[in-house]
Design an enzyme around this catalytic site. Sequence first.
Site, mmCIF file in Angstrom:
data_model
loop_
_atom_site.group_PDB
_atom_site.id
_atom_site.type_symbol
_atom_site.label_atom_id
_atom_site.label_comp_id
_atom_site.label_asym_id
_atom_site.label_seq_id
_atom_site.Cartn_x
_atom_site.Cartn_y
_atom_site.Cartn_z
ATOM 1 C CB ALA A 12 -0.991 0.025 1.413
ATOM 2 C CG ASP A 13 3.349 4.793 -1.532
ATOM 3 O OD1 ASP A 13 3.095 5.826 -1.697
ATOM 4 O OD2 ASP A 13 4.091 4.299 -0.853
ATOM 5 C CD GLN A 14 -2.960 8.372 2.031
ATOM 6 O OE1 GLN A 14 -2.301 8.875 3.082
ATOM 7 N NE2 GLN A 14 -4.237 7.950 1.904
#
Length: 208
Positions: free
Chosen positions: A84-86
């Site tokens: 996951a990344d943002q």
Amino acid sequence: MTATPLILASGSAVRQKLLAEAGLTFTAEDSRLDEDALKAGFAQGEAGDHASPEAETDALALRLAEAKAIAVSAKRQGALVIGADQILSCEGRRYDKPKSMAEARANLLAFRGRPHILHSGLVIVKDGAAIWNLTARATLTMRAFSEEFLDAYLDEAGERVMKSVGCYQLEGPGVQLFEKIEGDYFDILGLPMLPLLKELRRQGVLGS
């Protein structure tokens, strides 16, 4: 349910807490990838020749999430690895986590009175290949707060603001920075939980 190992390819305490509180059994492993190098190597246009800046940022968030999960998957054969990344964008500019309190203050002043977008990329990798992914966005609009309020907020929140790309935690005093929030709560935290849980049920990791 199967005994397939589940791994979160992240050192994020927030993401670990979300999975744990949802009742998942997993281990967490930080990929320790050089995110700056990955971002620098991301070619404009990878989301398509006519993609909007927002779509380009979605694609970058997904690329980072996948790279992290693949790095961990290479050492964990047979496991399902969640990456996951943002990324935060405001008026076409992308922002990283601040490296100092002064940078955090400057970023919050840039966000003041404006909407910004949180772009989340989420992927599941098995044996080095992505088997599922999605992107999600949330739009948050900060109110036109005074600099006196901002300084008081930073004094109260302290260096915790440097752990968030937006320099805030909605579950704390950071919520006072906002006048409008559009989007799923989990998307804002950087881990779209409902679609992730749906896919884990499909994979037989969770009961249906």
